[in-house]
Design an enzyme around this catalytic site. Structure first.
Site, short mmCIF file in Angstrom:
data_model
loop_
_atom_site.label_atom_id
_atom_site.label_comp_id
_atom_site.label_asym_id
_atom_site.label_seq_id
_atom_site.Cartn_x
_atom_site.Cartn_y
_atom_site.Cartn_z
N LYS A 1 0.83 -1.20 0.00
CA LYS A 1 0.00 0.00 0.00
C LYS A 1 0.88 1.27 0.00
O LYS A 1 1.99 1.24 0.51
CB LYS A 1 -0.82 -0.07 1.29
CG LYS A 1 -1.64 1.10 1.68
CD LYS A 1 -2.12 0.87 3.10
CE LYS A 1 -2.70 2.13 3.70
NZ LYS A 1 -1.75 3.23 3.81
N LYS B 1 7.52 0.95 1.34
CA LYS B 1 8.12 0.18 0.23
C LYS B 1 9.47 0.75 -0.17
O LYS B 1 10.46 0.02 -0.28
CB LYS B 1 7.22 0.22 -1.02
CG LYS B 1 5.93 -0.51 -0.91
CD LYS B 1 5.14 -0.40 -2.21
CE LYS B 1 4.73 1.01 -2.56
NZ LYS B 1 3.84 1.64 -1.58
N LYS C 1 4.76 8.16 -7.64
CA LYS C 1 5.40 9.10 -6.72
C LYS C 1 6.87 9.35 -7.11
O LYS C 1 7.45 10.37 -6.75
CB LYS C 1 5.31 8.55 -5.30
CG LYS C 1 4.88 9.59 -4.31
CD LYS C 1 4.92 9.20 -2.82
CE LYS C 1 4.64 7.82 -2.36
NZ LYS C 1 5.19 7.56 -1.00
N ASP D 1 -1.74 -0.44 -4.25
CA ASP D 1 -3.11 -0.07 -3.88
C ASP D 1 -4.10 -0.58 -4.92
O ASP D 1 -5.20 -1.02 -4.60
CB ASP D 1 -3.25 1.46 -3.78
CG ASP D 1 -2.60 2.01 -2.52
OD1 ASP D 1 -1.44 1.63 -2.28
OD2 ASP D 1 -3.23 2.77 -1.80
#
Ligand code: ADP
Ligand code: MG
Length: 262
Positions: free
Chosen positions: A9, A14, A40, A136
Site C-alpha cells: 500500500k 516500500k 510518486k 493499492d
C-alpha cells in the site's frame, strides 16, 4: 539474475525498505538494480543523495517536446535512464502521469519496455533486480513486473493496519491470477512495524490463513527518518546501528528464502 518485486500500500514503507535492501545487498557484493514503479517517483531518492532522478516518462516527454519544436534529438540511451547510486546500485524511476491525465500504470509499462529494448539487463548483468511497486491497485500497469519473464518473487510489505492488510490480500489475488500461467510466486510478507495493537500476531495469523510466511519483522526506528532527511539509507547513514543490523539481517533472510507460494 534474481528478480524481486516489493509490493504494498502507498506510504507503508516500500521505498524505504527497498532502498535499504538494495544498499544491504550491494554491501554483500551483489550488483543491484532498483526500479521505482510508483507514480510518486521517489523510490531511489535515498540512494542518490536525496535528489530525484529524471523519470523515464519525463525523459520521453522532454524528447517529444524537443521533437515538436523541430530540435534535433538523440535517441535516449541507457545512461539517460539508469543512474549510478550508492555503492554502485543502479537506479531507475518509471515515473507517473501528470495529475488528472493518463493512466498511473503507464510509466511502469513504458519503463520496462524501454529497459528491455535497450537490453539493460544483458548489459548491466545485475545479480538482483528489485521492483518497488505501488500495490493499492493491481491494474495492468502495476501488474507489469509480475507478468511472465520479469519478477518471479514477490514480497508484500504490510503493517498491522487493516488497509495495509487489505492491499496485501489484493496483491496475493493478483499473483494467484498470474501464477497459473507463469513463474510468479509469493516469497513472503515483510512486516514493517507501526506499533498497532497485536500487530505481529495479526500478521502471523494472516500469513497462516493465506499459506504464506512472514520473512522478516522490520522494527520501527526514528533513525530511518533521520537518515531520510540526510538523503541516505540507514545502510549508508547509520552503519552499526540496530536498524542497520535489522536491514542487513532482512537482506540475508530474503537471499536465503526458498519459500514460494501461489
Ligand atoms: P512507500 O514507498 O510505501 O510509499 P515510504 O518508503 O516512502 O513508503 O515510507 C513512508 C514513510 O515511512 C517515510 O517517511 C519513511 O521514513 C517512514 N518509514 C518507513 N519504514 C520505517 C521504519 N521501519 N521505521 C521508521 N520509519 C519508517
Ligand atoms: Mg515509495
Amino acid at each position: 539474475m534474481r528478480q524481486i518485486a516489493l509490493y504494498g500500500k502507498g506510504g507503508i514503507g516500500k521505498s524505504t525498505t527497498t532502498s535499504n535492501l538494495s544498499a544491504a545487498l550491494s554491501k554483500m557484493d551483489n550488483r543491484v538494480m532498483q526500479i521505482g514503479c510508483d507514480p510518486k517517483s521517489d523510490s531511489t531518492v535515498p540512494l542518490t543523495q536525496g535528489k530525484r532522478i529524471p523519470t523515464v516518462l519525463e525523459l520521453i516527454r522532454e524528447q517529444e517536446l524537443r521533437r515538436e519544436a523541430n530540435a534535433v534529438t538523440a535517441q535516449l540511451t541507457l545512461e539517460d535512464l539508469v543512474y549510478n547510486g550508492f555503492n554502485g546500485v543502479l537506479c531507475c524511476e518509471a515515473g507517473g502521469p501528470e495529475p488528472g491525465v493518463g493512466c498511473a500504470g503507464r510509466g511502469v509499462i513504458t519503463a520496462i519496455e524501454m529497459l528491455k529494448n535497450q537490453k539493460a539487463f544483458e548489459i548491466y548483468q545485475p545479480d538482483v533486480v528489485l521492483y518497488d511497486v505501488l500495490g493499492d491497485v493491481v491494474c495492468g500497469g502495476f501488474a507489469m513486473p509480475i507478468r511472465q519473464g520479469l519478477a518471479e518473487e514477490v514480497y508484500v510489505i504490510t503493517s498491522g493496519e487493516m488497509m495495509a492488510i487489505y492491499a496485501c490480500n489484493n496483491i496475493f489475488k493478483g499473483i494467484y491470477k498470474f501464477a497459473k500461467g507463469g513463474n510468479i510466486r509469493v516469497g513472503g510478507i515483510l512486516l514493517n512495524s507501526r506499533g498497532t495493537p497485536m500487530e505481529e500476531e495479526l500478521i502471523r495469523d494472516f500469513a497462516k490463513i493465506t499459506g504464506t510466511e512472514v520473512i522478516y519483522v522490520i522494527p520501527r526506528d526514528k533513525i530511518v527518518q533521520k537518515c531520510e532527511m540526510a538523503g541516505q539509507t540507514v545502510i549508508e547513514g547509520a552503519p552499526g546501528s540496530k536498524q542497520y543490523e535489522a536491514y542487513m539481517e532482512m537482506a540475508g533472510k530474503i537471499v536465503d528464502n526458498t519459500s514460494r507460494t501461489i
